[in-house]
Design an enzyme around this catalytic site. Sequence first.
Site, PDB file in Angstrom:
ATOM      1  N   GLU A 166      -3.468   1.812   6.262  1.00  0.00           N
ATOM      2  CA  GLU A 166      -3.559   0.519   5.263  1.00  0.00           C
ATOM      3  C   GLU A 166      -2.890  -0.402   6.082  1.00  0.00           C
ATOM      4  O   GLU A 166      -1.475  -0.591   6.047  1.00  0.00           O
ATOM      5  CB  GLU A 166      -2.997   0.979   3.908  1.00  0.00           C
ATOM      6  CG  GLU A 166      -3.608   2.225   3.197  1.00  0.00           C
ATOM      7  CD  GLU A 166      -4.870   1.815   2.718  1.00  0.00           C
ATOM      8  OE1 GLU A 166      -5.437   0.700   2.617  1.00  0.00           O
ATOM      9  OE2 GLU A 166      -5.670   2.885   2.702  1.00  0.00           O
ATOM     10  N   CYS A 175      -0.782  -7.903   1.122  1.00  0.00           N
ATOM     11  CA  CYS A 175      -2.067  -7.475   2.011  1.00  0.00           C
ATOM     12  C   CYS A 175      -3.119  -8.202   1.475  1.00  0.00           C
ATOM     13  O   CYS A 175      -4.011  -8.659   2.149  1.00  0.00           O
ATOM     14  CB  CYS A 175      -2.294  -6.092   2.302  1.00  0.00           C
ATOM     15  SG  CYS A 175      -2.166  -5.036   0.808  1.00  0.00           S
ATOM     16  N   ASN A 199       7.202  -4.892   1.446  1.00  0.00           N
ATOM     17  CA  ASN A 199       6.614  -5.750   0.400  1.00  0.00           C
ATOM     18  C   ASN A 199       6.280  -5.396  -0.924  1.00  0.00           C
ATOM     19  O   ASN A 199       6.398  -5.936  -1.925  1.00  0.00           O
ATOM     20  CB  ASN A 199       5.427  -6.660   0.777  1.00  0.00           C
ATOM     21  CG  ASN A 199       4.329  -5.842   1.215  1.00  0.00           C
ATOM     22  OD1 ASN A 199       4.532  -4.725   1.916  1.00  0.00           O
ATOM     23  ND2 ASN A 199       3.198  -5.893   0.643  1.00  0.00           N
TER      24      ASN A 199
END
Length: 483
Positions: free
Chosen positions: A256, A290, A160
């Site tokens: 992450e 996110c 992304n």
Amino acid sequence: MNEHPTAWEPPAGAFWNGAWRNASTALAVHDPENGTLVGQVSDCSPADVDAAVEAVTLATLDPDGWPLWQRRTALNQAARLLADRAALFVHLISREGCKPVRDAEQEVRRATETVRLSAEQGDRLEGRTLPFGNTPRGANRIGWYTREPIGVVGAITPFNDPLNLVAHKVAPALIGGNGVVLKPAEQTPLTALAFLEVLLEAGIPADRIAVLPGRGATVGAALVGHTLVDMVSFTGGWASGNAVARTAGAKKTLMELGGNGTVIVLSDADVPRAAAAIVDGAFANAGQNCLSVQRVFVARNRAQELVDLVVDRTEDLVVGSKTDPRTDVGPLVDEAGAERVESWVDEAVEAGATLLIGGKRDGAFFWPTVLTDVPAGSRVLTDEIFGPVVSIESFEDVNTAVREANRSDYGLQAGVFTHDLDSALAVARALRVGAVMVNDTCDYRIDAMPFGGGKRSGVGREGVPYAVDAMTEPKIIAIHTSA
Ligand code: NAD
């Protein structure tokens, strides 16, 4: 932005052991918008990982092999080259990835800064003397610790943010004096290979870095499990993160992972400002972020006003081709991703949720969607949707909203809108997340802050200075004197 030819293909499909190489099989890269072929890279194998890791390990063995001033000079030069080639990177990100050109431009600016900030972290690589005199056991000792590279960093990145998230791993690893083997997302390897070209031109030693495109289950798993990889820096979904943790075993990992970002709007808030920020935070990159805004809780007396403004602004968004500078919302990563988002929305609506706008799909495109009255337990609330969908619920008592927010399995970031300092601080302290933004949504960060969260959102903190800390370790030298 300087012009640069946008027709680019890598000299070969992968890079390891100091040279561009092709693995025995190829991996096609497609534009998610229309399925057209964008390019071809290598589909590397575990044997390629072996060769790459061994070569990078050899390169990192000499402690004086690549002095700090040279690392800093090379990374500063890489930041300059990245800025010069912004047009190429915008083109690559917006072809193989999901971002419309405007968002891709923003990513290139941020990645340039990430590399520059990493160069500046040379100043952080310092140690201190140790207080041997503070204990009888320290008699006749002097000593200190220095901050040393951890060794070989295995870096694994998602699709992304195909440039900035690569920069967030590779640049801190390099300034720390490490070698790095990168496996970019299978959907977006071209941007990573173009970034490698910039690094090599800037003077990063060719034997310090390898980029191996390929699959998570093969290249990713082989990298994570390799005994010569000293640390894994992983960004991706929670399920993949779990698999990485299992394979890594007791190895150092920085993870992450995902989120399902919350925003709380209190009764005194600037509601138009909150609405604008919510629409931006929920639908940028088609919600594939996110930090995306997924759940909004608003004080009951302001709920109708907020809902109306959010729906109005959502109506104005342009859904369309990534190449059109007017486009606000491009495609999801693939049609299957859009179908998944559609099925979660349908499921919520069947369970009683009200669809205020959106809910429509065409191929990989899913229209920005606003829901309300979503029944507790719906996947659009509990899981990470990673698509352009936001749910808005009202509350009477802010403690209920905080409790609901904390019930989530994720804990990345949150936002609270209010003019009242005491309320802002009370909410911020009560939320179990890595960061709370006041009068911003959860979708805000700078690249130098400690970034990450708890629960299913990750382990440890990224963000340039904190990644450099994680990728270096103190090494003590103690001298026993005879006097
Ligand atoms: P993903 O988990 O499917 O893939 C991420 C990377 O992991 C890819 O390179 C993939 O090939 C690799 N991978 C998958 N399985 C693996 C395995 N078993 N071993 C080793 N590597 C493996 O994620 P995605 O769909 O590319 O990206 C979306 C996810 O990433 C979302 O959950 C999003 O929230 C998360 N993300 C988190 C952050 C953050 O900083 N917290 C930033 C961006 C994206």
